[in-house]
Design a protein around this motif. Structure first.
Motif, mmCIF file in Angstrom:
data_model
loop_
_atom_site.group_PDB
_atom_site.id
_atom_site.type_symbol
_atom_site.label_atom_id
_atom_site.label_comp_id
_atom_site.label_asym_id
_atom_site.label_seq_id
_atom_site.Cartn_x
_atom_site.Cartn_y
_atom_site.Cartn_z
ATOM 1 N N ARG A 32 46.709 64.828 48.090
ATOM 2 C CA ARG A 32 47.040 64.708 46.672
ATOM 3 C C ARG A 32 48.528 64.397 46.474
ATOM 4 O O ARG A 32 49.367 64.783 47.278
ATOM 5 N N ASP A 33 48.821 63.743 45.365
ATOM 6 C CA ASP A 33 50.199 63.526 44.951
ATOM 7 C C ASP A 33 50.835 64.884 44.679
ATOM 8 O O ASP A 33 50.363 65.655 43.844
ATOM 9 N N SER A 34 51.910 65.209 45.393
ATOM 10 C CA SER A 34 52.534 66.522 45.239
ATOM 11 C C SER A 34 53.071 66.748 43.834
ATOM 12 O O SER A 34 53.254 67.900 43.411
ATOM 13 N N THR A 67 50.460 68.731 42.034
ATOM 14 C CA THR A 67 49.864 69.827 42.798
ATOM 15 C C THR A 67 50.698 71.092 42.700
ATOM 16 O O THR A 67 51.905 71.065 42.893
ATOM 17 N N THR A 122 53.593 64.097 55.748
ATOM 18 C CA THR A 122 54.423 65.300 55.681
ATOM 19 C C THR A 122 55.476 65.291 56.770
ATOM 20 O O THR A 122 56.668 65.533 56.527
ATOM 21 N N ILE A 152 54.190 72.674 49.685
ATOM 22 C CA ILE A 152 52.930 72.180 49.125
ATOM 23 C C ILE A 152 52.057 71.510 50.182
ATOM 24 O O ILE A 152 50.874 71.855 50.319
ATOM 25 N N PRO A 153 52.547 70.551 50.975
ATOM 26 C CA PRO A 153 51.662 69.936 51.964
ATOM 27 C C PRO A 153 51.252 70.881 53.086
ATOM 28 O O PRO A 153 50.129 70.773 53.597
ATOM 29 N N ALA A 177 60.027 63.472 44.471
ATOM 30 C CA ALA A 177 58.831 64.103 43.924
ATOM 31 C C ALA A 177 58.035 63.142 43.049
ATOM 32 O O ALA A 177 56.806 63.209 43.003
ATOM 33 N N ARG A 190 55.179 63.311 49.776
ATOM 34 C CA ARG A 190 54.478 64.592 49.812
ATOM 35 C C ARG A 190 55.450 65.704 50.195
ATOM 36 O O ARG A 190 56.104 65.619 51.231
ATOM 37 N N GLY A 191 55.549 66.708 49.360
ATOM 38 C CA GLY A 191 56.438 67.816 49.653
ATOM 39 C C GLY A 191 56.644 68.696 48.443
ATOM 40 O O GLY A 191 56.278 68.344 47.315
ATOM 41 N N GLY A 192 57.239 69.874 48.678
ATOM 42 C CA GLY A 192 57.472 70.832 47.610
ATOM 43 C C GLY A 192 58.865 70.707 47.032
ATOM 44 O O GLY A 192 59.759 70.093 47.617
ATOM 45 N N ARG A 193 59.055 71.343 45.890
ATOM 46 C CA ARG A 193 60.312 71.204 45.160
ATOM 47 C C ARG A 193 61.216 72.427 45.260
ATOM 48 O O ARG A 193 62.359 72.382 44.815
#
Length: 431
Positions: free
Chosen positions: A89-91, A94, A113, A127-128, A325, A330-333
């Motif tokens: 999914r698009d982070s 998500t 990732t 997230i990933p 983002a 793909r990744g968290g913030r």
């Protein structure tokens, strides 16, 4: 336990029976995080150290930074567009805890990732990595412990991964408090958190054995009993940092709409990589990657940075976070937000030298993480973890109040899409 009662208060016998698989899932989640992290570190060493040394180039040079980030964008864009699974999914759409992906999406998710972490993209792994672990664990739990519902398997796996990411089960407890507290099932909140906490504790201990915590622990001198100046300065720094984070949150949907308006991932992610490369040239190596090691370096060498340099670093990293983002990486913030908050705190200390550096950094981190994560518990927790000083809590608990008033009525840094039916049981307020 069925999907309908997965979050009801389990009996003592059920809790004991589920503790063993929860321990296994927690340890496995930490091992999965460690494996992905090590793979990313290996590729990072290759492209940022081994190859430049072999070719006699400076990896900190502008052209190398631009080339690597542009090529990273191209590679991830091609994978997202053409490889089965499309990188998951698009982070941007998500949350930390989401329904499990199909196993067919795991290889492409793993590839994008690792490439993003190794290539210097300004996003974290949370997230990933949670998506990667939950996809695998839900499949394995469904095979070997079919009595456990998929919703509970997702929660336990996410808890184990969050515990591993932040080095303590407290992080998972705070995240899941916001999820399970609004479900209609009765009973004590602790009872409903017990099984996820078992997994989170196992994940945290395992990750510390394997690799240590993901966030830096600089260990500032304790501030002791804060005085009026500490309280006033803490509120001011927190509010300024919150405004910085809100700037990213407000711009984010427009940036997402712009990039995705180009329609083809190979096009808009590559374009995002080019922009990240230009920002990397402007901000230098300190503004690359997820920001964990860079936060430690910035704090350790804070005296070497002028106020204007710090301002440039904050602006560049903030723009890099929004672009990465929004452009489909793909990744968290959270991890980049921690870096930005630490930079705000270092800048505040330069303006107000009498303010303890640890307190300034804690307030800066809390202020930026609050609008990015939209979770007061997590913002408080991470701020304390970063400075490793619980004595900042009294100031933080007061300073977060005006910050939350600013954040509560503004958009989240998240693109909302209609969730699939299976997601309904995983989102707060939708039970």
């Amino acid at each position: 336990m069925t999907a309908d009662n997965a979050l009801d208060v389990p009996s003592l016998r059920t809790q004991l029976a589920l503790s063993v698989p929860a321990l296994v899932v927690g340890v496995s989640s930490a091992v999965g995080l460690f494996a992905v992290d090590e793979l990313a570190h290996g590729i990072e060493h290759l492209i940022w150290a081994a190859l430049p040394e072999a070719w006699g180039v400076d990896p900190a040079s502008g052209w190398w930074i631009f080339a690597i980030l542009s090529l990273t964008g191209l590679a991830i864009g091609l994978i997202v567009q053409f490889v089965p699974g499309h990188g998951g999914r698009d982070s941007a759409t998500t949350e930390l805890v989401a329904p499990p992906l199909k196993l067919s999406a795991v290889p492409s998710l793993l590839a994008v990732t690792v490439l993003g972490l190794a290539g210097g993209v300004s996003l974290g792994p949370e997230i990933p990595i949670i998506a990667f672990n939950t996809a695998l664990m839900v499949a394995l739990v469904g095979r070997f412990w079919p009595v456990i519902s998929s919703e509970l398997a997702v929660m336990v796996t996410a808890a184990g991964t969050i515990g591993a990411l932040f080095g303590t089960p407290v992080a998972a407890a705070l995240v899941f408090t916001g999820i399970v507290a609004t479900f209609k099932a009765g009973g004590a909140l602790w009872d409903r958190l017990f099984i996820p906490l078992v997994s989170a504790g196992a994940g945290a201990v395992t990750m510390r054995w394997l690799d240590g915590p993901q966030l830096p622990e600089p260990g500032f001198p304790l501030i002791g009993t804060p005085d009026a100046a500490d309280l006033g300065g803490g509120i001011a720094v927190t509010v300024v940092a919150t405004l910085v984070g809100l700037g990213a949150a407000l711009v984010f949907p427009y940036a997402h709409r712009f990039f995705h308006g180009l329609r083809h991932p190979a096009l808009y992610i590559t374009f995002g990589g080019i922009l990240l490369g230009l920002l990397g040239v402007l901000g230098g190596p300190i503004t690359l990657f997820k920001g964990a090691q860079q936060t430690a370096d910035l704090v350790r060498n804070h005296a070497d940075y002028s106020l204007w340099t710090l301002a440039l670093i904050i602006v560049v990293k903030l723009a890099a976070l929004v672009i990465a983002a929004a452009a489909g990486f793909r990744g968290g913030r959270i991890f980049p937000a921690v870096f930005i908050g630490a930079a705000v705190g270092v800048a505040a200390n330069a303006v107000m030298p009498a303010m303890p550096l640890g307190l300034a950094i804690a307030c800066g981190v809390m202020g930026v993480v609050l609008p990015v994560a939209r979770d007061g518990w997590v913002a408080l927790f991470i701020a304390v973890v970063v400075v490793a000083d619980a004595t900042v809590l009294p100031v933080l608990c007061v300073a977060i109040l005006p910050a939350w008033l600013l954040v509560s009525r503004t958009p989240e840094m998240l693109i909302h899409e209609a969730p699939p039916p299976v997601a309904q049981g995983l989102r707060a307020g939708q039970a």
